[in-house]
Design an enzyme around this catalytic site. Structure first.
Site, mmCIF file in Angstrom:
data_model
loop_
_atom_site.group_PDB
_atom_site.id
_atom_site.type_symbol
_atom_site.label_atom_id
_atom_site.label_comp_id
_atom_site.label_asym_id
_atom_site.label_seq_id
_atom_site.Cartn_x
_atom_site.Cartn_y
_atom_site.Cartn_z
ATOM 1 N N LYS A 240 76.203 21.572 54.025
ATOM 2 C CA LYS A 240 75.582 21.391 52.348
ATOM 3 C C LYS A 240 75.659 20.000 51.991
ATOM 4 C CE LYS A 240 75.831 26.267 51.378
ATOM 5 N NZ LYS A 240 76.518 27.445 50.807
ATOM 6 N N TYR B 230 67.168 31.123 53.270
ATOM 7 C CA TYR B 230 67.918 32.361 52.620
ATOM 8 C C TYR B 230 67.268 33.664 52.644
ATOM 9 C CZ TYR B 230 71.848 29.052 51.888
ATOM 10 O OH TYR B 230 72.757 28.245 51.810
ATOM 11 N N ASN C 225 80.494 25.199 48.144
ATOM 12 C CA ASN C 225 81.320 25.722 49.042
ATOM 13 C C ASN C 225 81.086 24.972 50.320
ATOM 14 O OD1 ASN C 225 79.168 26.908 49.922
ATOM 15 N ND2 ASN C 225 80.137 29.161 49.748
ATOM 16 N N HIS D 21 77.165 26.105 55.102
ATOM 17 C CA HIS D 21 76.386 27.559 55.294
ATOM 18 C C HIS D 21 76.841 27.840 56.899
ATOM 19 C CE1 HIS D 21 73.332 30.600 55.794
ATOM 20 N NE2 HIS D 21 73.218 30.170 57.194
ATOM 21 N N GLU E 65 67.658 31.418 61.568
ATOM 22 C CA GLU E 65 68.037 30.142 61.167
ATOM 23 C C GLU E 65 67.882 28.965 62.198
ATOM 24 O OE1 GLU E 65 71.996 30.832 59.730
ATOM 25 O OE2 GLU E 65 71.350 32.128 58.056
HETATM 26 P P1 ADP Z 1 78.019 32.645 52.692
HETATM 27 O O1 ADP Z 1 77.502 31.444 52.568
HETATM 28 O O2 ADP Z 1 79.611 32.831 52.931
HETATM 29 O O3 ADP Z 1 77.511 33.396 53.779
HETATM 30 P P2 ADP Z 1 76.494 34.526 50.663
HETATM 31 O O4 ADP Z 1 75.458 34.311 51.987
HETATM 32 O O5 ADP Z 1 77.032 35.531 50.198
HETATM 33 O O6 ADP Z 1 77.631 33.439 51.341
HETATM 34 O O7 ADP Z 1 75.899 33.359 49.706
HETATM 35 C C1 ADP Z 1 75.093 32.177 50.045
HETATM 36 C C2 ADP Z 1 75.769 30.963 49.054
HETATM 37 O O8 ADP Z 1 75.308 31.329 47.788
HETATM 38 C C3 ADP Z 1 77.091 30.680 49.256
HETATM 39 O O9 ADP Z 1 77.599 29.974 50.309
HETATM 40 C C4 ADP Z 1 77.258 29.959 47.696
HETATM 41 O O10 ADP Z 1 76.947 28.614 47.835
HETATM 42 C C5 ADP Z 1 76.040 30.645 46.908
HETATM 43 N N1 ADP Z 1 76.768 31.737 46.137
HETATM 44 C C6 ADP Z 1 77.316 33.165 46.488
HETATM 45 N N2 ADP Z 1 77.736 33.676 45.473
HETATM 46 C C7 ADP Z 1 77.368 32.941 44.148
HETATM 47 C C8 ADP Z 1 77.688 33.105 43.162
HETATM 48 N N3 ADP Z 1 78.182 34.396 42.556
HETATM 49 N N4 ADP Z 1 77.712 32.308 42.121
HETATM 50 C C9 ADP Z 1 76.939 30.845 42.534
HETATM 51 N N5 ADP Z 1 76.612 30.887 43.599
HETATM 52 C C10 ADP Z 1 77.119 31.612 44.787
HETATM 53 MG MG MG Z 2 75.343 34.241 54.151
#
Ligand code: ADP
Ligand code: MG
Length: 196
Positions: free
Chosen positions: A9, A49, A150, A153, A164
Site C-alpha cells: 500500500k 476490494y 497496515n 494487502h 485480484e
Molecule cells: P486484511 O487486509 O487483513 O485482509 P480486511 O480485508 O478485513 O483486512 O480489511 C481491508 C483493509 O481495510 C485493512 O487492511 C485495513 O487497511 C482497512 N481496515 C480494516 N478494518 C478497519 C477499521 N476498523 N478501520 C479502518 N480501516 C480498516
Molecule cells: Mg482482506
C-alpha cells in the site's frame, strides 16, 4: 501450485519498505510470477476490494473485536462500519503508488497471510510485516476517522486471489520460470542418491 496477490500500500512504498517486504516473500521460497507499480484510482480500488454484505460485515465485526479487546465500546452496526471502512480504505489505497505482486508456491495464500500478520497491526505478532513495521492500530485509526494504515494487502482466500490477480495482470504479464532451489522445495527425487 497456488497463486496469491499482494499489494504494498502507499505507506509501505513511501516509507521505502518495498525491498524489505519483497525479500520476506522471496526468502520463504515463494516465486514472484508478476510485479507492477501503479497509482490506483478510487474507482479501481472500489472494484478491487469486495462490496458483499458478508465482507463488509466481517470487517465491521473485526473492528468491534479490536475495540472490545481494548475495553472501548463499539456501538456501531457492523455492516455500517464495514461500509465506512470501505470508503476510507479506497481513499487510502489510492493516495499514492502501490507495488503489486503475484506470488506462487505451495499454500501461497496462507503463507503470505502468516507473514503479513493480523489486520490490526497492534495484534500482529513480531516477525510479521505488520507487527514489525508499524505502530498503527484499528482503535487509533477509527478514532481518527481514517483507514488502518497496515502497509500491505494480501488475498484472504482462493476467490480473492483469482479476482485480484486478474484485476492487476494480463496473462502475458505473468511469468513461468524455474526458481533456484525449486527441486529442494518440491521435487520427489531430490533426496534420491544418484547411481555411480
Ligand atoms: P486484511 O487486509 O487483513 O485482509 P480486511 O480485508 O478485513 O483486512 O480489511 C481491508 C483493509 O481495510 C485493512 O487492511 C485495513 O487497511 C482497512 N481496515 C480494516 N478494518 C478497519 C477499521 N476498523 N478501520 C479502518 N480501516 C480498516
Ligand atoms: Mg482482506
Amino acid at each position: 501450485m497456488e497463486r496469491t496477490c499482494v499489494m504494498l500500500k502507499p505507506d509501505a512504498v513511501q516509507r521505502g519498505l518495498t525491498g524489505e517486504i519483497i525479500t520476506r516473500f522471496e526468502r520463504v521460497g515463494l516465486k514472484i510470477i508478476g510485479v507492477k507499480m501503479a497509482w490506483p484510482t478510487k474507482e479501481q480500488m472500489e472494484k478491487f476490494y469486495p462490496s458483499t454484505k458478508e465482507w463488509l460485515t466481517s470487517v465491521g465485526e473485526k473492528a468491534r473485536k479490536s475495540h472490545e479487546e481494548k475495553g472501548v465500546q463499539d456501538k456501531r452496526d457492523p455492516l455500517e462500519t464495514g461500509k465506512w471502512v470501505k470508503s476510507v480504505l479506497v481513499e487510502y489505497a489510492s493516495c499514492g503508488p502501490v507495488v503489486v505482486l503475484a506470488l506462487e508456491g505451495n499454500s501461497a495464500i496462507e503463507i503470505v497471510r502468516k507473514l503479513v500478520g493480523s489486520t490490526d497491526p497492534l495484534k500482529a505478532q513480531p516477525g510479521t510485516i505488520r507487527g514489525d513495521f508499524t505502530p498503527e492500530s484499528i482503535v487509533f485509526a477509527d478514532a481518527n476517522q481514517r483507514a488502518t494504515r497496515n502497509l500491505i494487502h494480501a488475498s484472504g482466500n482462493k476467490e480473492e486471489a483469482k479476482h485480484e490477480i486478474k484485476f492487476w495482470f494480463k496473462e502475458n504479464e505473468l511469468f513461468d520460470y524455474k526458481l533456484g532451489g525449486e527441486e529442494i522445495l518440491y521435487s520427489n527425487n531430490w533426496t534420491k542418491r544418484k547411481k555411480t
